[in-house]
Design an enzyme around this catalytic site. Structure first.
Site, short mmCIF file in Angstrom:
data_model
loop_
_atom_site.label_atom_id
_atom_site.label_comp_id
_atom_site.label_asym_id
_atom_site.label_seq_id
_atom_site.Cartn_x
_atom_site.Cartn_y
_atom_site.Cartn_z
N VAL B 18 0.82 -1.30 -0.14
CA VAL B 18 -0.05 0.12 -0.12
C VAL B 18 0.83 1.22 0.09
O VAL B 18 1.08 1.74 0.92
CB VAL B 18 -0.88 0.07 1.20
CG1 VAL B 18 -1.95 1.14 0.97
CG2 VAL B 18 -1.91 -1.26 1.33
N HIS B 19 1.15 1.71 -1.11
CA HIS B 19 2.05 2.74 -1.24
C HIS B 19 1.06 4.04 -1.50
O HIS B 19 -0.13 4.10 -1.52
CB HIS B 19 3.18 2.65 -2.25
CG HIS B 19 2.68 2.12 -3.65
ND1 HIS B 19 2.31 2.90 -4.66
CD2 HIS B 19 2.51 0.99 -4.19
CE1 HIS B 19 1.89 2.40 -5.73
NE2 HIS B 19 2.15 1.10 -5.40
N ALA B 20 1.84 5.07 -2.06
CA ALA B 20 0.84 6.22 -2.10
C ALA B 20 -0.39 6.10 -3.21
O ALA B 20 -1.18 6.72 -2.74
CB ALA B 20 1.90 7.36 -2.82
N ASP B 110 5.58 1.45 -11.26
CA ASP B 110 5.24 2.41 -10.45
C ASP B 110 5.82 1.84 -8.97
O ASP B 110 5.96 0.80 -8.88
CB ASP B 110 3.75 2.62 -10.22
CG ASP B 110 3.41 3.50 -9.17
OD1 ASP B 110 2.42 3.07 -8.39
OD2 ASP B 110 3.85 4.57 -8.93
N ASN B 111 5.94 2.80 -8.35
CA ASN B 111 6.58 2.23 -6.71
C ASN B 111 5.08 2.05 -5.88
O ASN B 111 4.88 3.01 -5.47
CB ASN B 111 7.39 3.47 -6.13
CG ASN B 111 8.73 3.45 -6.88
OD1 ASN B 111 9.05 2.41 -7.48
ND2 ASN B 111 9.01 4.67 -7.03
#
Lengths: 158, 111
Positions: B18-20, B110-111
Protein backbone atom coordinates in the site's frame (compact mmCIF):
# COMPACT_ATOMS: atom_id res chain seq x y z
CA UNK A 1 12.95 3.80 9.16
CA UNK A 2 14.27 7.24 10.07
CA UNK A 3 14.88 10.33 7.97
CA UNK A 4 18.61 9.79 8.39
CA UNK A 5 18.25 6.39 6.70
CA UNK A 6 17.25 7.92 3.38
CA UNK A 7 17.60 11.69 3.37
CA UNK A 8 20.93 12.73 1.93
CA UNK A 9 22.06 15.71 4.06
CA UNK A 10 23.83 17.34 1.11
CA UNK A 11 20.61 17.19 -0.89
CA UNK A 12 18.49 19.27 1.46
CA UNK A 13 17.29 22.50 -0.08
CA UNK A 14 16.00 25.10 2.34
CA UNK A 15 14.77 27.38 -0.42
CA UNK A 16 13.48 25.64 -3.47
CA UNK A 17 13.66 27.98 -6.46
CA UNK A 18 11.18 26.16 -8.67
CA UNK A 19 7.47 26.91 -8.57
CA UNK A 20 6.15 24.30 -10.98
CA UNK A 21 6.20 20.55 -10.71
CA UNK A 22 8.72 19.68 -13.41
CA UNK A 23 11.23 22.31 -12.31
CA UNK A 24 10.85 21.28 -8.68
CA UNK A 25 11.52 17.64 -9.51
CA UNK A 26 14.50 18.64 -11.65
CA UNK A 27 15.87 20.71 -8.80
CA UNK A 28 15.51 17.89 -6.28
CA UNK A 29 17.02 15.27 -8.56
CA UNK A 30 19.76 17.76 -9.40
CA UNK A 31 20.49 18.14 -5.69
CA UNK A 32 21.03 14.39 -5.42
CA UNK A 33 23.29 14.42 -8.48
CA UNK A 34 25.35 17.26 -6.99
CA UNK A 35 25.55 15.32 -3.76
CA UNK A 36 26.99 12.39 -5.68
CA UNK A 37 24.04 10.09 -4.88
CA UNK A 38 22.78 9.83 -8.44
CA UNK A 39 24.76 9.55 -11.65
CA UNK A 40 24.62 12.71 -13.75
CA UNK A 41 24.11 10.55 -16.82
CA UNK A 42 20.87 9.21 -15.30
CA UNK A 43 19.45 12.57 -14.30
CA UNK A 44 17.10 13.03 -17.27
CA UNK A 45 15.92 9.45 -17.13
CA UNK A 46 15.12 9.74 -13.41
CA UNK A 47 13.26 13.03 -13.84
CA UNK A 48 11.25 11.50 -16.70
CA UNK A 49 10.40 8.43 -14.61
CA UNK A 50 9.20 10.59 -11.71
CA UNK A 51 7.06 12.69 -14.05
CA UNK A 52 5.59 9.54 -15.57
CA UNK A 53 4.58 8.43 -12.10
CA UNK A 54 2.96 11.81 -11.47
CA UNK A 55 0.76 11.28 -14.53
CA UNK A 56 -0.88 8.37 -12.73
CA UNK A 57 -1.94 10.63 -9.91
CA UNK A 58 -0.19 13.41 -8.10
CA UNK A 59 2.03 12.50 -5.19
CA UNK A 60 0.94 15.77 -3.61
CA UNK A 61 -0.79 13.89 -0.82
CA UNK A 62 -2.31 16.86 0.93
CA UNK A 63 -1.37 19.20 3.76
CA UNK A 64 1.23 20.87 1.58
CA UNK A 65 3.28 17.68 1.24
CA UNK A 66 4.51 15.95 -1.90
CA UNK A 67 6.47 12.73 -2.21
CA UNK A 68 7.51 12.49 -5.86
CA UNK A 69 9.20 9.15 -6.41
CA UNK A 70 10.26 6.41 -8.74
CA UNK A 71 12.13 3.18 -8.89
CA UNK A 72 15.31 3.34 -10.86
CA UNK A 73 17.83 0.63 -11.70
CA UNK A 74 20.76 3.03 -11.27
CA UNK A 75 20.45 3.13 -7.47
CA UNK A 76 21.43 0.35 -5.10
CA UNK A 77 19.70 1.75 -2.07
CA UNK A 78 16.90 4.17 -1.39
CA UNK A 79 18.02 7.79 -1.70
CA UNK A 80 16.02 10.86 -0.83
CA UNK A 81 16.18 14.62 -0.87
CA UNK A 82 14.11 17.23 0.92
CA UNK A 83 13.16 20.72 -0.14
CA UNK A 84 11.10 23.50 1.37
CA UNK A 85 9.30 25.97 -0.84
CA UNK A 86 8.22 29.11 0.91
CA UNK A 87 5.82 30.16 -1.84
CA UNK A 88 4.64 26.68 -2.59
CA UNK A 89 4.76 24.64 -5.77
CA UNK A 90 1.73 23.93 -7.91
CA UNK A 91 1.75 20.15 -7.74
CA UNK A 92 -1.81 19.22 -8.78
CA UNK A 93 -2.17 17.99 -5.23
CA UNK A 94 -5.03 15.74 -4.25
CA UNK A 95 -6.43 18.52 -2.05
CA UNK A 96 -5.68 21.25 -4.59
CA UNK A 97 -3.25 23.08 -2.30
CA UNK A 98 0.26 24.11 -3.24
CA UNK A 99 3.03 22.09 -1.66
CA UNK A 100 5.70 23.49 0.62
CA UNK A 101 7.38 20.26 1.67
CA UNK A 102 8.85 17.97 -0.94
CA UNK A 103 10.45 14.62 -0.32
CA UNK A 104 11.84 12.93 -3.40
CA UNK A 105 12.50 9.20 -3.16
CA UNK A 106 14.40 7.04 -5.62
CA UNK A 107 14.52 3.37 -4.83
CA UNK A 108 15.98 0.24 -6.41
CA UNK A 109 13.35 -1.74 -8.36
CA UNK A 110 13.49 -4.75 -6.07
CA UNK A 111 12.95 -3.05 -2.72
CA UNK A 112 9.27 -2.07 -2.39
CA UNK A 113 9.45 -2.53 1.38
CA UNK A 114 12.05 0.20 1.86
CA UNK A 115 9.96 2.60 -0.17
CA UNK A 116 6.91 1.82 1.98
CA UNK A 117 8.87 2.35 5.18
CA UNK A 118 10.17 5.70 3.96
CA UNK A 119 6.61 6.77 3.12
CA UNK A 120 5.54 5.51 6.52
CA UNK A 121 8.13 7.62 8.28
CA UNK A 122 7.30 10.75 6.29
CA UNK A 123 3.56 10.34 6.90
CA UNK A 124 3.89 9.46 10.55
CA UNK A 125 6.06 12.46 11.30
CA UNK A 126 4.09 14.91 9.21
CA UNK A 127 0.81 13.90 10.75
CA UNK A 128 2.14 15.86 13.69
CA UNK A 129 0.95 19.40 13.00
CA UNK A 130 3.74 20.96 15.01
CA UNK A 131 6.47 19.16 13.11
CA UNK A 132 4.86 19.93 9.74
CA UNK A 133 4.50 23.60 10.67
CA UNK A 134 8.07 23.95 11.92
CA UNK A 135 9.45 22.23 8.85
CA UNK A 136 7.47 24.47 6.49
CA UNK A 137 8.80 27.50 8.32
CA UNK A 138 12.41 26.34 8.35
CA UNK A 139 14.64 28.78 6.49
CA UNK A 140 18.07 27.25 6.68
CA UNK A 141 19.73 23.93 6.09
CA UNK A 142 20.67 23.76 9.77
CA UNK A 143 17.08 24.25 10.91
CA UNK A 144 15.86 21.48 8.61
CA UNK A 145 18.59 19.10 9.70
CA UNK A 146 17.81 19.78 13.32
CA UNK A 147 14.09 19.20 12.83
CA UNK A 148 14.67 15.94 10.98
CA UNK A 149 17.04 14.84 13.71
CA UNK A 150 14.53 15.68 16.42
CA UNK A 151 11.88 13.76 14.53
CA UNK A 152 14.24 10.79 14.27
CA UNK A 153 14.64 10.95 18.03
CA UNK A 154 10.86 10.79 18.39
CA UNK A 155 10.59 14.25 19.80
CA UNK A 156 7.42 14.95 17.86
CA UNK A 157 5.48 11.70 17.85
CA UNK A 158 5.52 8.93 20.36
CA UNK B 1 -24.42 6.70 19.14
CA UNK B 2 -23.64 3.13 19.96
CA UNK B 3 -23.73 2.21 16.31
CA UNK B 4 -22.28 -1.13 15.46
CA UNK B 5 -19.03 -1.34 13.60
CA UNK B 6 -18.84 -3.79 10.73
CA UNK B 7 -15.39 -5.18 10.12
CA UNK B 8 -13.67 -7.19 7.48
CA UNK B 9 -10.18 -8.66 7.33
CA UNK B 10 -8.38 -8.39 4.03
CA UNK B 11 -4.91 -9.29 2.78
CA UNK B 12 -2.75 -6.98 0.71
CA UNK B 13 -2.00 -8.92 -2.47
CA UNK B 14 -0.23 -6.50 -4.78
CA UNK B 15 3.57 -6.85 -4.74
CA UNK B 16 4.22 -3.16 -4.13
CA UNK B 17 2.03 -3.03 -1.03
CA UNK B 18 0.00 0.00 0.00
CA UNK B 19 2.13 2.83 -1.34
CA UNK B 20 0.98 6.32 -2.29
CA UNK B 21 -1.36 5.49 -5.17
CA UNK B 22 -3.22 2.64 -3.45
CA UNK B 23 -3.56 4.85 -0.37
CA UNK B 24 -5.02 7.60 -2.54
CA UNK B 25 -7.48 5.17 -4.16
CA UNK B 26 -8.50 3.77 -0.80
CA UNK B 27 -9.17 7.22 0.64
CA UNK B 28 -11.07 8.32 -2.45
CA UNK B 29 -13.41 5.36 -2.17
CA UNK B 30 -13.72 5.59 1.61
CA UNK B 31 -14.61 9.27 1.30
CA UNK B 32 -17.64 8.45 -0.86
CA UNK B 33 -19.35 7.02 2.18
CA UNK B 34 -20.71 8.77 5.20
CA UNK B 35 -19.64 5.89 7.43
CA UNK B 36 -16.51 6.50 9.45
CA UNK B 37 -13.81 4.11 8.30
CA UNK B 38 -10.78 2.89 10.12
CA UNK B 39 -8.04 0.51 9.15
CA UNK B 40 -6.01 -1.53 11.57
CA UNK B 41 -2.79 -3.38 11.03
CA UNK B 42 -1.51 -5.13 14.12
CA UNK B 43 -1.82 -2.70 16.98
CA UNK B 44 -2.00 0.37 14.84
CA UNK B 45 -5.30 1.87 13.78
CA UNK B 46 -5.71 4.81 11.44
CA UNK B 47 -8.44 6.88 9.82
CA UNK B 48 -9.41 5.24 6.53
CA UNK B 49 -10.08 8.64 4.98
CA UNK B 50 -6.56 9.96 5.57
CA UNK B 51 -3.77 9.24 3.10
CA UNK B 52 -1.15 10.10 5.70
CA UNK B 53 -2.88 7.70 8.07
CA UNK B 54 -2.99 4.82 5.60
CA UNK B 55 0.64 5.34 4.62
CA UNK B 56 1.79 5.03 8.21
CA UNK B 57 0.64 1.41 8.17
CA UNK B 58 3.41 0.55 5.65
CA UNK B 59 1.30 -2.42 4.58
CA UNK B 60 3.44 -4.72 2.49
CA UNK B 61 2.25 -7.56 0.32
CA UNK B 62 0.83 -10.24 2.60
CA UNK B 63 -0.15 -7.82 5.37
CA UNK B 64 -3.51 -8.37 6.99
CA UNK B 65 -5.66 -5.30 7.39
CA UNK B 66 -8.85 -5.05 9.38
CA UNK B 67 -11.19 -2.52 7.84
CA UNK B 68 -13.91 -1.24 10.13
CA UNK B 69 -16.86 0.91 9.15
CA UNK B 70 -19.44 2.61 11.33
CA UNK B 71 -22.48 4.36 9.92
CA UNK B 72 -25.52 3.95 7.72
CA UNK B 73 -23.63 2.81 4.62
CA UNK B 74 -20.98 0.82 6.48
CA UNK B 75 -21.69 -2.45 4.69
CA UNK B 76 -21.45 -0.93 1.22
CA UNK B 77 -18.25 0.89 2.16
CA UNK B 78 -16.68 -2.30 3.49
CA UNK B 79 -17.60 -4.20 0.38
CA UNK B 80 -16.10 -1.60 -1.94
CA UNK B 81 -12.92 -1.20 0.10
CA UNK B 82 -12.37 -4.92 0.57
CA UNK B 83 -12.78 -5.45 -3.15
CA UNK B 84 -10.23 -2.73 -3.86
CA UNK B 85 -7.62 -4.26 -1.56
CA UNK B 86 -8.27 -7.83 -2.66
CA UNK B 87 -8.10 -6.78 -6.28
CA UNK B 88 -4.58 -5.51 -5.63
CA UNK B 89 -5.70 -1.89 -6.04
CA UNK B 90 -6.13 -2.70 -9.74
CA UNK B 91 -2.38 -2.82 -9.82
CA UNK B 92 -2.22 -6.14 -11.53
CA UNK B 93 1.34 -7.11 -12.10
CA UNK B 94 1.93 -9.53 -14.95
CA UNK B 95 4.33 -11.41 -12.72
CA UNK B 96 1.76 -12.21 -10.09
CA UNK B 97 -1.69 -12.34 -11.62
CA UNK B 98 -2.66 -13.76 -14.96
CA UNK B 99 -6.02 -14.18 -16.55
CA UNK B 100 -9.24 -12.74 -15.29
CA UNK B 101 -10.32 -9.23 -16.10
CA UNK B 102 -7.75 -6.91 -17.56
CA UNK B 103 -6.59 -4.17 -15.22
CA UNK B 104 -8.65 -1.02 -15.44
CA UNK B 105 -5.60 1.13 -15.86
CA UNK B 106 -2.64 0.27 -18.04
CA UNK B 107 0.14 -1.35 -16.16
CA UNK B 108 3.04 0.95 -15.56
CA UNK B 109 6.19 0.82 -13.56
CA UNK B 110 5.30 2.48 -10.37
CA UNK B 111 6.41 2.28 -6.81
Amino acid sequence: MKFSDFVCPEAIRAQLQANDKLSAIRELVGALVEAGRLAASEQDSIVAAIMKREELGSTGIGRGIAVPHTKHPSVEKLVGAVAISEEGVNFDSLDGEKVQLLFVLISPPDRPGDHLRALENISRQLRDDMFAKFLKQAKTLEEIQQLLEEADNNQFVS
Amino acid sequence: MGEETATRIVTVVNPQGVHARPADLFVRIASRYTASIHVRKGREQVDGKSILGILTLAAEQGSQLTIGATGPDADEALMALAELVEDGFHEIDGATVRGGDPPRTPRVDDN
